[in-house]
Design a protein around this motif. Structure first.
Motif, mmCIF file in Angstrom:
data_model
loop_
_atom_site.group_PDB
_atom_site.id
_atom_site.type_symbol
_atom_site.label_atom_id
_atom_site.label_comp_id
_atom_site.label_asym_id
_atom_site.label_seq_id
_atom_site.Cartn_x
_atom_site.Cartn_y
_atom_site.Cartn_z
ATOM 1 N N ASP A 108 -13.252 -1.451 -20.425
ATOM 2 C CA ASP A 108 -13.728 -2.806 -20.695
ATOM 3 C C ASP A 108 -14.072 -3.577 -19.423
ATOM 4 O OD1 ASP A 108 -13.356 -2.406 -23.416
ATOM 5 O OD2 ASP A 108 -11.288 -3.156 -23.374
ATOM 6 N N HIS A 109 -13.750 -2.987 -18.283
ATOM 7 C CA HIS A 109 -14.020 -3.607 -16.990
ATOM 8 C C HIS A 109 -13.360 -4.983 -16.860
ATOM 9 C CE1 HIS A 109 -17.821 -0.967 -16.115
ATOM 10 N NE2 HIS A 109 -16.722 -0.264 -16.341
ATOM 11 N N THR A 110 -12.114 -5.058 -17.309
ATOM 12 C CA THR A 110 -11.347 -6.298 -17.196
ATOM 13 C C THR A 110 -10.253 -6.206 -16.132
ATOM 14 O OG1 THR A 110 -9.871 -5.581 -18.973
ATOM 15 C CG2 THR A 110 -11.766 -6.958 -19.590
ATOM 16 N N GLN A 111 -9.959 -4.988 -15.670
ATOM 17 C CA GLN A 111 -8.934 -4.809 -14.645
ATOM 18 C C GLN A 111 -9.465 -3.929 -13.523
ATOM 19 O OE1 GLN A 111 -5.532 -3.290 -16.966
ATOM 20 N NE2 GLN A 111 -4.438 -5.133 -16.360
ATOM 21 N N THR A 112 -9.132 -4.315 -12.315
ATOM 22 C CA THR A 112 -9.580 -3.557 -11.147
ATOM 23 C C THR A 112 -8.392 -2.863 -10.481
ATOM 24 O OG1 THR A 112 -9.253 -5.377 -9.590
ATOM 25 C CG2 THR A 112 -11.377 -5.275 -10.731
ATOM 26 N N VAL A 113 -8.719 -2.014 -9.517
ATOM 27 C CA VAL A 113 -7.682 -1.349 -8.730
ATOM 28 C C VAL A 113 -6.759 -2.379 -8.103
ATOM 29 C CG1 VAL A 113 -7.277 0.045 -6.664
ATOM 30 C CG2 VAL A 113 -9.102 0.682 -8.253
ATOM 31 N N ALA A 114 -7.332 -3.455 -7.575
ATOM 32 C CA ALA A 114 -6.526 -4.491 -6.927
ATOM 33 C C ALA A 114 -5.592 -5.198 -7.906
ATOM 34 C CB ALA A 114 -7.437 -5.505 -6.245
ATOM 35 N N ASP A 115 -6.006 -5.269 -9.177
ATOM 36 C CA ASP A 115 -5.185 -5.946 -10.183
ATOM 37 C C ASP A 115 -3.932 -5.153 -10.538
ATOM 38 O OD1 ASP A 115 -7.013 -8.051 -10.422
ATOM 39 O OD2 ASP A 115 -8.151 -7.009 -11.980
ATOM 40 N N VAL A 116 -4.003 -3.838 -10.470
ATOM 41 C CA VAL A 116 -2.912 -2.999 -10.986
ATOM 42 C C VAL A 116 -2.158 -2.241 -9.890
ATOM 43 C CG1 VAL A 116 -4.111 -2.704 -13.182
ATOM 44 C CG2 VAL A 116 -4.419 -0.989 -11.387
ATOM 45 N N THR A 117 -2.561 -2.436 -8.657
ATOM 46 C CA THR A 117 -1.924 -1.708 -7.552
ATOM 47 C C THR A 117 -1.117 -2.672 -6.693
ATOM 48 O OG1 THR A 117 -3.816 -0.194 -7.507
ATOM 49 C CG2 THR A 117 -2.326 -0.150 -5.604
ATOM 50 N N PRO A 118 0.135 -2.344 -6.391
ATOM 51 C CA PRO A 118 0.965 -3.239 -5.565
ATOM 52 C C PRO A 118 0.648 -3.123 -4.070
ATOM 53 C CG PRO A 118 2.242 -1.314 -6.201
ATOM 54 C CD PRO A 118 0.921 -1.185 -6.899
ATOM 55 N N PHE A 119 -0.513 -3.629 -3.695
ATOM 56 C CA PHE A 119 -0.889 -3.595 -2.282
ATOM 57 C C PHE A 119 -0.002 -4.557 -1.481
ATOM 58 C CE2 PHE A 119 -4.986 -2.290 -4.210
ATOM 59 C CZ PHE A 119 -5.212 -1.139 -3.482
ATOM 60 N N PRO A 120 0.274 -4.247 -0.222
ATOM 61 C CA PRO A 120 1.000 -5.199 0.615
ATOM 62 C C PRO A 120 0.190 -6.468 0.806
ATOM 63 C CG PRO A 120 0.153 -3.368 1.926
ATOM 64 C CD PRO A 120 -0.050 -2.997 0.487
ATOM 65 N N ALA A 121 0.871 -7.568 0.994
ATOM 66 C CA ALA A 121 0.201 -8.870 1.086
ATOM 67 C C ALA A 121 -0.842 -8.901 2.198
ATOM 68 C CB ALA A 121 1.237 -9.969 1.317
ATOM 69 N N GLU A 122 -0.569 -8.187 3.298
ATOM 70 C CA GLU A 122 -1.499 -8.232 4.424
ATOM 71 C C GLU A 122 -2.807 -7.515 4.129
ATOM 72 O OE1 GLU A 122 1.747 -5.100 5.469
ATOM 73 O OE2 GLU A 122 1.612 -7.072 4.501
ATOM 74 N N ALA A 123 -2.822 -6.680 3.080
ATOM 75 C CA ALA A 123 -4.055 -5.970 2.736
ATOM 76 C C ALA A 123 -4.982 -6.797 1.846
ATOM 77 C CB ALA A 123 -3.725 -4.652 2.027
ATOM 78 N N MET A 124 -4.451 -7.815 1.214
ATOM 79 C CA MET A 124 -5.232 -8.557 0.227
ATOM 80 C C MET A 124 -6.466 -9.271 0.797
ATOM 81 S SD MET A 124 -3.918 -7.571 -2.463
ATOM 82 C CE MET A 124 -5.033 -8.507 -3.506
ATOM 83 N N PRO A 125 -6.399 -9.866 2.002
ATOM 84 C CA PRO A 125 -7.615 -10.497 2.525
ATOM 85 C C PRO A 125 -8.784 -9.523 2.656
ATOM 86 C CG PRO A 125 -5.708 -11.269 3.750
ATOM 87 C CD PRO A 125 -5.228 -10.150 2.864
ATOM 88 N N VAL A 126 -8.500 -8.284 3.055
ATOM 89 C CA VAL A 126 -9.561 -7.288 3.191
ATOM 90 C C VAL A 126 -10.121 -6.918 1.818
ATOM 91 C CG1 VAL A 126 -10.131 -4.961 3.980
ATOM 92 C CG2 VAL A 126 -8.541 -6.361 5.301
ATOM 93 N N LEU A 127 -9.216 -6.683 0.850
ATOM 94 C CA LEU A 127 -9.662 -6.350 -0.502
ATOM 95 C C LEU A 127 -10.516 -7.465 -1.085
ATOM 96 C CD1 LEU A 127 -6.334 -4.890 -1.934
ATOM 97 C CD2 LEU A 127 -8.353 -3.608 -1.280
ATOM 98 N N ASN A 128 -10.071 -8.698 -0.898
ATOM 99 C CA ASN A 128 -10.803 -9.836 -1.450
ATOM 100 C C ASN A 128 -12.145 -10.036 -0.762
ATOM 101 O OD1 ASN A 128 -8.821 -10.461 -3.353
ATOM 102 N ND2 ASN A 128 -7.695 -11.768 -1.929
ATOM 103 N N ALA A 129 -12.210 -9.721 0.537
ATOM 104 C CA ALA A 129 -13.471 -9.864 1.272
ATOM 105 C C ALA A 129 -14.528 -8.906 0.728
ATOM 106 C CB ALA A 129 -13.245 -9.622 2.759
ATOM 107 N N HIS A 130 -14.129 -7.663 0.464
ATOM 108 C CA HIS A 130 -15.081 -6.699 -0.083
ATOM 109 C C HIS A 130 -15.469 -7.060 -1.522
ATOM 110 C CE1 HIS A 130 -15.434 -3.742 3.118
ATOM 111 N NE2 HIS A 130 -14.146 -3.901 3.360
ATOM 112 N N LYS A 131 -14.511 -7.582 -2.269
ATOM 113 C CA LYS A 131 -14.805 -8.032 -3.636
ATOM 114 C C LYS A 131 -15.816 -9.171 -3.608
ATOM 115 C CE LYS A 131 -12.507 -9.903 -7.759
ATOM 116 N NZ LYS A 131 -11.195 -10.325 -8.320
#
Length: 209
Positions: A108-131
């Motif tokens: 359904d394309h309602t959840q992404t890898v970032a939504d379901v994976t417990p990434f460390p907090a410091e990785a989130m800015p990079v993930l969000n930048a690519h998103k």
């Protein structure tokens, strides 16, 4: 085919240049300092100083810009905006080295890898930048863009096997149930897309076999 690789001195950029040069393409490395790539042609310029005239002679522009700190990650979406703005309304193609965090994990394309994976907090800015970069690209109906997401485990020093599996918007696993690809095989997939131009205005993804 004339190709400009922006941020060509980076790990992904250098391998994309190498792959394209070995395939006989006319490649120019766009770098801020000394050209450290396999291309004999270079343009010494910061990404945000590139103008329309700089890109006039190219068929394809590859955005290989990467950033990994909270202070610099804005470069990822900002580079996309800048280059797309220069190429809009032309026949030139823009290929972007993307991220895996925005790949969907359900039909359904309602959840992404970032939504379901417990990434460390410091990785989130990079993930969000690519998103954000992908979201920006989707706004450009007058740019021939292609966003290429690597597998989740993107291995800078992994071997070049010469094989990969092409996917789309959803996270794809290989025969071992893994989401992994080397930078070298990713570069191969990118150059294949440069050559074929099969996925205009699409996000594609790649994983090792």
């Amino acid at each position: 085919m004339k190709v400009a690789v922006v941020a060509a001195n980076g790990k992904a950029g250098r391998l994309i240049v190498k792959e394209a040069v070995e395939r006989g393409m006319d490649v120019t490395a766009v770098v801020r300092g000394e050209n450290k790539t396999a291309s004999k042609n270079s343009l010494i310029k910061d990404i945000f100083d590139i103008n329309k005239e700089d890109l006039a002679g190219f068929d394809v522009v590859v955005d290989a810009a990467g950033a990994w700190t909270p202070e610099t990650v804005h470069v990822v979406p900002d580079a996309v905006k800048h280059l797309a703005g220069l190429l809009r309304g032309t026949d030139k193609r823009l290929l972007v080295v993307g991220g895996a965090g925005s790949l969907f994990v359900n039909p359904d394309h309602t959840q992404t890898v970032a939504d379901v994976t417990p990434f460390p907090a410091e990785a989130m800015p990079v993930l969000n930048a690519h998103k954000e970069a992908l979201a920006e690209l989707r706004k450009y109906n007058d740019v021939k863009w292609t966003y290429v997401s690597p597998a989740g485990d993107f291995q800078a020093d992994g071997e070049r096997t010469g094989k990969y599996i092409l996917g789309g918007e959803e996270l794809k696993l290989n025969s071992k149930g893994e989401s992994v690809i080397s930078y070298a095989d990713y570069a191969l997939s990118m150059v294949d897309e440069i050559a074929s131009g099969k996925h205009i205005k699409e996000r594609i993804s790649v994983v090792s076999e």
